[in-house]
Design a protein around this motif. Sequence first.
Motif, short mmCIF file in Angstrom:
data_model
loop_
_atom_site.label_atom_id
_atom_site.label_comp_id
_atom_site.label_asym_id
_atom_site.label_seq_id
_atom_site.Cartn_x
_atom_site.Cartn_y
_atom_site.Cartn_z
N ILE A 140 29.70 36.04 6.48
CA ILE A 140 28.29 36.04 6.85
C ILE A 140 28.02 37.09 7.92
O ILE A 140 27.06 37.88 7.83
N ALA A 141 28.86 37.13 8.95
CA ALA A 141 28.67 38.10 10.03
C ALA A 141 28.75 39.53 9.49
O ALA A 141 27.95 40.40 9.86
N GLY A 142 29.70 39.77 8.59
CA GLY A 142 29.83 41.10 8.00
C GLY A 142 28.61 41.48 7.19
O GLY A 142 28.13 42.63 7.26
N ALA A 143 28.09 40.53 6.41
CA ALA A 143 26.89 40.80 5.60
C ALA A 143 25.69 41.09 6.49
O ALA A 143 24.88 41.99 6.20
N LEU A 144 25.57 40.34 7.58
CA LEU A 144 24.45 40.56 8.50
C LEU A 144 24.52 41.95 9.12
O LEU A 144 23.51 42.64 9.22
N ARG A 145 25.70 42.35 9.55
CA ARG A 145 25.84 43.66 10.21
C ARG A 145 25.65 44.81 9.22
O ARG A 145 25.13 45.87 9.58
N LYS A 146 26.04 44.58 7.98
CA LYS A 146 25.97 45.65 6.98
C LYS A 146 24.62 45.72 6.29
O LYS A 146 24.06 46.81 6.08
N GLU A 147 24.06 44.56 5.91
CA GLU A 147 22.89 44.53 5.04
C GLU A 147 21.59 44.20 5.78
O GLU A 147 20.51 44.47 5.27
N GLY A 148 21.67 43.56 6.96
CA GLY A 148 20.48 43.19 7.70
C GLY A 148 19.94 41.82 7.30
O GLY A 148 20.43 41.18 6.37
N MET A 149 18.91 41.39 7.99
CA MET A 149 18.43 40.02 7.85
C MET A 149 17.70 39.77 6.53
O MET A 149 17.83 38.70 5.95
N THR A 150 16.92 40.73 6.07
CA THR A 150 16.12 40.47 4.86
C THR A 150 17.01 40.20 3.66
O THR A 150 16.80 39.22 2.92
N ALA A 151 18.01 41.03 3.45
CA ALA A 151 18.93 40.83 2.33
C ALA A 151 19.72 39.54 2.51
O ALA A 151 19.96 38.80 1.54
N PHE A 152 20.12 39.26 3.74
CA PHE A 152 20.86 38.02 4.01
C PHE A 152 20.02 36.79 3.69
O PHE A 152 20.50 35.83 3.05
N ALA A 153 18.77 36.80 4.11
CA ALA A 153 17.89 35.65 3.88
C ALA A 153 17.71 35.38 2.40
O ALA A 153 17.60 34.22 1.97
N GLU A 154 17.68 36.43 1.59
CA GLU A 154 17.51 36.26 0.14
C GLU A 154 18.68 35.50 -0.47
O GLU A 154 18.52 34.85 -1.51
N ARG A 155 19.84 35.56 0.14
CA ARG A 155 21.00 34.84 -0.37
C ARG A 155 21.15 33.48 0.31
O ARG A 155 21.32 32.45 -0.34
N TYR A 156 21.07 33.45 1.62
CA TYR A 156 21.39 32.25 2.38
C TYR A 156 20.38 31.13 2.14
O TYR A 156 20.73 29.95 2.18
#
Length: 294
Positions: A140-156
């Motif tokens: 999760i931390a890696g995805a947040l640092r690489k992709e940002g919040m918007t992309a992360f929210a779409e998955r989480y």
Amino acid sequence: MPYATTDDGVRLYFEETGSGSPVIFVHEFAGDLRSFEPQMRHFGKRYRAIAFNARGFPPSEVPEHVSSYSQARAADDILAVLDRIDAAKAHIVGLSMGGFATLHFGLRHPERALSLCVGGCGYGAEPDKRETFRAEADVIAGALRKEGMTAFAERYAYGPTRVQYQNKDPRGHAEFKRMLAEHSAVGSANTQQGVQKERPSLYTLVEEMKRLDVPTLIITGDEDWPCLVPGILMKQTIPSAALAVIPNSGHAINLEEPDEYNRIVGDFISQVETGRWLRRDPRAVSASITGMKS
């Protein structure tokens, strides 16, 4: 804008409404103080309701280094808010990450708690799930640092304990996802690695929980799978604890079923306020199933 300052100098934004006994709401990883708006409006009619943003969640400050984030700091940040509002004690109500912080607040500062409401608490707690949870925190931390919040929210926002909310209330779930996307990627990643990944398992806290005397309510949804067995552990271990399970519900129970959540938590706080919350009768703990063991 009101802020509390922690012992390591981090400023935490908070809001409050109402008057009476303080009730402090402590949000989950995917939420912020806005997640408790249904509770602020409900409990603000009867109590002094306070909600704050954890460190790493703007407009609270976002420390840059993971070392500024830990489970102990999360618990002590509640204390900073309590001191800032100049209250000797408060009812502490937390969900998920906030539920863990609430429990640890009770273990670290029992003299400052009127009661503890520990909601959605248990992710990564079971011994056979711990390493999986720790690995996922890094993912999760890696995805947040690489992709940002918007992309992360779409998955989480569509995880196995979030789809219940989407199915019941698509409009509310969409708002939840939108607010999640507004969080700080740095703060969220640091929270995952400093707080979530490194917090101790509940199974290592059994002896401490046995000594916890603060009135405690454990509350979870029945489809919040990672919290069901840990919830029973806390119920069995904490002498002052009761367990409430909301049917057909996932993780964000205060949003998914706000009326039922408010009723259960409100009844709990009312019983504590009137001195009617009782410790477990020792006779209820027995090696016998029926009490008729020969």
